[in-house]
Design a protein around this motif. Sequence first.
Motif, PDB file in Angstrom:
ATOM      1  N   ASP A 100       1.105  -1.141  -0.238  1.00  0.00           N
ATOM      2  CA  ASP A 100       0.024   0.230   0.093  1.00  0.00           C
ATOM      3  C   ASP A 100       0.364   1.091   0.081  1.00  0.00           C
ATOM      4  OD1 ASP A 100      -2.339  -1.070  -0.060  1.00  0.00           O
ATOM      5  OD2 ASP A 100      -2.451  -1.339   2.263  1.00  0.00           O
ATOM      6  N   SER A 101       2.493   1.320   0.222  1.00  0.00           N
ATOM      7  CA  SER A 101       2.642   2.723  -0.125  1.00  0.00           C
ATOM      8  C   SER A 101       3.003   2.880  -1.461  1.00  0.00           C
ATOM      9  CB  SER A 101       5.186   1.508   1.002  1.00  0.00           C
ATOM     10  OG  SER A 101       5.078   1.704  -0.461  1.00  0.00           O
ATOM     11  N   THR A 102       4.345   4.122  -0.877  1.00  0.00           N
ATOM     12  CA  THR A 102       4.590   4.470  -2.998  1.00  0.00           C
ATOM     13  C   THR A 102       5.681   4.960  -2.743  1.00  0.00           C
ATOM     14  OG1 THR A 102       3.970   6.712  -1.785  1.00  0.00           O
ATOM     15  CG2 THR A 102       2.219   5.794  -2.255  1.00  0.00           C
ATOM     16  N   PRO A 103       6.107   3.460  -3.826  1.00  0.00           N
ATOM     17  CA  PRO A 103       7.469   3.527  -3.606  1.00  0.00           C
ATOM     18  C   PRO A 103       8.317   4.400  -4.472  1.00  0.00           C
ATOM     19  CG  PRO A 103       6.646   1.379  -4.430  1.00  0.00           C
ATOM     20  CD  PRO A 103       5.596   2.295  -4.102  1.00  0.00           C
ATOM     21  N   SER A 104       9.356   4.993  -3.908  1.00  0.00           N
ATOM     22  CA  SER A 104      10.661   5.959  -4.998  1.00  0.00           C
ATOM     23  C   SER A 104      10.924   4.957  -5.515  1.00  0.00           C
ATOM     24  CB  SER A 104      11.155   6.688  -4.191  1.00  0.00           C
ATOM     25  OG  SER A 104      12.274   6.008  -3.224  1.00  0.00           O
ATOM     26  N   ARG A 105      11.573   5.299  -7.137  1.00  0.00           N
ATOM     27  CA  ARG A 105      12.971   4.263  -7.319  1.00  0.00           C
ATOM     28  C   ARG A 105      14.045   4.157  -6.568  1.00  0.00           C
ATOM     29  NH1 ARG A 105      13.662   4.054 -13.413  1.00  0.00           N
ATOM     30  NH2 ARG A 105      11.142   4.473 -14.462  1.00  0.00           N
ATOM     31  N   LEU A 130      -9.870  -0.467   9.553  1.00  0.00           N
ATOM     32  CA  LEU A 130      -9.095   0.440   8.459  1.00  0.00           C
ATOM     33  C   LEU A 130      -7.570   0.341   9.922  1.00  0.00           C
ATOM     34  CD1 LEU A 130     -10.929   2.191   6.188  1.00  0.00           C
ATOM     35  CD2 LEU A 130      -9.266   0.322   5.680  1.00  0.00           C
ATOM     36  N   ALA A 131      -8.268   1.400  10.782  1.00  0.00           N
ATOM     37  CA  ALA A 131      -6.924   1.602  11.594  1.00  0.00           C
ATOM     38  C   ALA A 131      -6.265  -0.073  12.207  1.00  0.00           C
ATOM     39  CB  ALA A 131      -8.169   2.215  12.861  1.00  0.00           C
ATOM     40  N   ASP A 132      -6.831  -0.556  12.472  1.00  0.00           N
ATOM     41  CA  ASP A 132      -6.166  -1.589  12.919  1.00  0.00           C
ATOM     42  C   ASP A 132      -4.887  -2.503  12.188  1.00  0.00           C
ATOM     43  OD1 ASP A 132      -7.922  -2.258  15.300  1.00  0.00           O
ATOM     44  OD2 ASP A 132      -8.700  -4.140  14.907  1.00  0.00           O
ATOM     45  N   ILE A 133      -4.837  -1.874  11.080  1.00  0.00           N
ATOM     46  CA  ILE A 133      -4.054  -2.073  10.132  1.00  0.00           C
ATOM     47  C   ILE A 133      -3.323  -1.936   9.301  1.00  0.00           C
ATOM     48  CG2 ILE A 133      -5.856  -4.885   8.978  1.00  0.00           C
ATOM     49  CD1 ILE A 133      -6.684  -2.893   6.846  1.00  0.00           C
ATOM     50  N   GLY A 134      -3.608  -0.396  10.586  1.00  0.00           N
ATOM     51  CA  GLY A 134      -2.539   0.714  10.514  1.00  0.00           C
ATOM     52  C   GLY A 134      -2.974   1.780   9.031  1.00  0.00           C
ATOM     53  N   ARG A 135      -4.011   1.896   8.568  1.00  0.00           N
ATOM     54  CA  ARG A 135      -4.611   3.297   7.652  1.00  0.00           C
ATOM     55  C   ARG A 135      -5.276   3.939   8.667  1.00  0.00           C
ATOM     56  NH1 ARG A 135      -6.891  -0.368   3.060  1.00  0.00           N
ATOM     57  NH2 ARG A 135      -7.719   2.310   2.715  1.00  0.00           N
ATOM     58  N   HIS A 136      -4.884   4.667   9.346  1.00  0.00           N
ATOM     59  CA  HIS A 136      -5.206   5.828  10.164  1.00  0.00           C
ATOM     60  C   HIS A 136      -6.053   6.792  10.219  1.00  0.00           C
ATOM     61  CE1 HIS A 136      -3.949   3.320  14.033  1.00  0.00           C
ATOM     62  NE2 HIS A 136      -2.868   3.052  13.870  1.00  0.00           N
ATOM     63  N   SER A 137      -5.131   7.390   8.817  1.00  0.00           N
ATOM     64  CA  SER A 137      -6.375   7.840   8.805  1.00  0.00           C
ATOM     65  C   SER A 137      -7.229   7.784   7.087  1.00  0.00           C
ATOM     66  CB  SER A 137      -5.763   9.193   7.477  1.00  0.00           C
ATOM     67  OG  SER A 137      -3.463   9.850   7.810  1.00  0.00           O
ATOM     68  N   ASP A 138      -7.058   6.679   6.715  1.00  0.00           N
ATOM     69  CA  ASP A 138      -8.294   6.113   6.102  1.00  0.00           C
ATOM     70  C   ASP A 138      -9.518   6.130   7.356  1.00  0.00           C
ATOM     71  OD1 ASP A 138      -7.403   6.270   3.515  1.00  0.00           O
ATOM     72  OD2 ASP A 138      -6.560   4.692   3.956  1.00  0.00           O
ATOM     73  N   MET A 149      -1.273  -7.322  10.510  1.00  0.00           N
ATOM     74  CA  MET A 149      -1.974  -5.966  11.499  1.00  0.00           C
ATOM     75  C   MET A 149      -0.331  -5.472  11.287  1.00  0.00           C
ATOM     76  SD  MET A 149      -3.243  -7.087  14.794  1.00  0.00           S
ATOM     77  CE  MET A 149      -4.401  -8.155  15.445  1.00  0.00           C
ATOM     78  N   ARG A 150      -0.080  -4.831  10.008  1.00  0.00           N
ATOM     79  CA  ARG A 150       1.021  -4.391   9.476  1.00  0.00           C
ATOM     80  C   ARG A 150       1.862  -3.109  10.953  1.00  0.00           C
ATOM     81  NH1 ARG A 150       1.886  -5.497   3.762  1.00  0.00           N
ATOM     82  NH2 ARG A 150      -0.048  -5.916   3.035  1.00  0.00           N
ATOM     83  N   GLU A 151       0.805  -2.447  11.378  1.00  0.00           N
ATOM     84  CA  GLU A 151       1.667  -2.196  12.084  1.00  0.00           C
ATOM     85  C   GLU A 151       2.094  -2.888  13.368  1.00  0.00           C
ATOM     86  OE1 GLU A 151       0.423   1.789  14.703  1.00  0.00           O
ATOM     87  OE2 GLU A 151      -0.874   1.048  14.009  1.00  0.00           O
ATOM     88  N   LEU A 152       1.482  -4.101  13.448  1.00  0.00           N
ATOM     89  CA  LEU A 152       2.440  -4.736  14.870  1.00  0.00           C
ATOM     90  C   LEU A 152       3.218  -5.747  14.068  1.00  0.00           C
ATOM     91  CD1 LEU A 152      -0.638  -5.775  17.280  1.00  0.00           C
ATOM     92  CD2 LEU A 152       1.138  -3.959  17.624  1.00  0.00           C
ATOM     93  N   ALA A 186       6.976   1.165   6.385  1.00  0.00           N
ATOM     94  CA  ALA A 186       6.216   2.081   5.193  1.00  0.00           C
ATOM     95  C   ALA A 186       4.789   2.316   4.689  1.00  0.00           C
ATOM     96  CB  ALA A 186       7.455   1.769   3.584  1.00  0.00           C
ATOM     97  N   GLU A 187       4.531   0.963   4.579  1.00  0.00           N
ATOM     98  CA  GLU A 187       3.279   0.322   4.567  1.00  0.00           C
ATOM     99  C   GLU A 187       2.057   0.968   5.171  1.00  0.00           C
ATOM    100  OE1 GLU A 187       3.707  -4.120   3.405  1.00  0.00           O
ATOM    101  OE2 GLU A 187       3.924  -3.503   1.639  1.00  0.00           O
TER     102      GLU A 187
END
Length: 625
Positions: free
Chosen positions: A61-66, A395-403, A581-584, A609-610
């Motif tokens: 779910d991240s936005t990876p740079s080169r 969404l918050a449980d999987i680390g997508r807090h803003s969403d 649970m990506r945060e954990l 990063a995710e």
Amino acid sequence: MKHRLVVEPARPVTGTAPGAGTGPMSVHLLGAPYVMCGPDRQPAPRGRKTWALLAYLLATDSTPSREWLAELLFSDADDPLNALSWNLSQLRRLLGVSATVGGDPVELRLPPGTFIDVRALRTGTWMQALDLPGLRRQFLEGMSFPSSPAFEVWLLAERRHLAGVADDVLREAARARLATGDARRAVELVSGLVASRPLDEDAQELLIRSYVRAGDRGAAAQQRDACVALFQKELGRLPVEAVLRAADVEPPPDPPTRMASEVGIKARLEAGLAAMDAGAIDSGVASLRQAAADAHETGEPELEARTLVTLGSALIRGVRGRDGEGAEILHRAVAAAERAAAPTYAAQAHRELGYVELLRARYDRASRWLGKAASLAADDPAELAWARAIQGLVLADIGRHSDGQRELRDAVRLARQARVPTAETWALTFVGRSHLLRHELADARAVLREALAAAHRARWTAFVPLPESLLAEVDLMEGHVDEAAAAFEHAYALGSQFGDPCWEGISARGLGLVADRRGDLEAALRWVAEGRARCARQPDAWLWIEGYCLDTLCALASRHPARLAGPWIADLEALATRTGMRELVARAYLHRGRNGDRDAAEAARVLAAEVDNPAVLTVERPPFV
């Protein structure tokens, strides 16, 4: 959080499994990876890193740079950026001219109608997922990337998560088959789940109940006895009561009488709910079962849907350890509501099924149920408020807090509009929790105070321990130790009065933090371990709290010279990777890094990063500093 994968027009799942006319392109990453363009399999790229690049772009779910991708996958090359460019060209050749990949950050665009097996597994129906040729096969099967250790860790986490999602599909499919009366098929489906996860009490209970429904009481008793022996050998305890009782045949409801009418059935529903509120659980459930049986005999699908939703919800929310049975009944409610074209009852059933999946951290399945609940409840602000509120927590449980906060704040608005104070309380509490986890303490304090006041106004005393514990943690982070101790003690006592393992768990964890702040590290470990045990004693407790306690145990043990954090870190890693649970997950690898594993420390940065939380890699979360 932005997703840089684009399928135009965007759609989560398209078509069925490949080989059945799924459109111009299909991408398969479960099992040995391959890409189909129309009827033709594309030639495999040279080397494995192209597959690794595709897998990361599709799954993250991240936005990876080169620069990020070059460091992640090609740090061993003489010129990492050039190696990335070459592999991007290989990826373009693999996907064909209808797809594009490039830019900085790197964006992958796939053509309309593209089928992606990992997305079908995560967001499709259980019927679509069962058709996947790679179901229960490993993500990028047979591939390893020892020259990219951080990517290896990311890949391991994805493999564990997708294996967990495949198990969740089998569970959901078995419940759906059981609800339609196909108990034999349910046995086949859940047997595979029990074989891979024999200590999963929910799966064991479902298998035993499926044997009973298939008419094989001998097999049910044999499975129960085998489960008891296994738990005593491996865990030193019996399985939960729901497993022990699953082989028992429920007494049939009384035969319907000619006097059974809509008015009488509704009165029986009211009596059953009143009995449960008064603590007479068995008689209340029996009354609700009778109402459902009578409603079925009337041939009125809307009335049947209402009674089934009421019964299923009561088993989930009012009876410990009966979520599996309640979920099966809600599957039947969905079918009845669809026959009756009754969107309100369909929305309620979908929302409750999403709630069950949330509690056990089956987040992909939860999101699917809750998304459908929200679409069905579009004209009902009260029901929509609850669907949004529960989805926000997913969404918050999987680390997508803003969403998650967007969903939760919308739920607050809808709840106030519809005057549903419990939904407002719930949503405010989890807005506050996200602020707390992100260390936005002023915002956390303001929202949690509002949530606690809302709980008191709604007289929702059973929920009070959660916002009270979260607010106490804010106090502790800001150095108000005595105030925090008093609040945690009250929350623990109140949670114990209600027998709620979740609130007992989170408040016991808080008492451990207080002991740590007062200099008693041994007592701190005892309290937090007790909190973990409390919230893990029932198979239908909110699994995130166990992970939260484990994270704290790992941090405490790292400062205790006589304690080894390794077993707790392993437990946290296993729980968090399987559930997503990506945060954990990031926290688990951070703890590994602090215990001397340099590759794990780098992997923690990749995993973080995710996660939409800049505080996730704080070396020691307050109040440990």
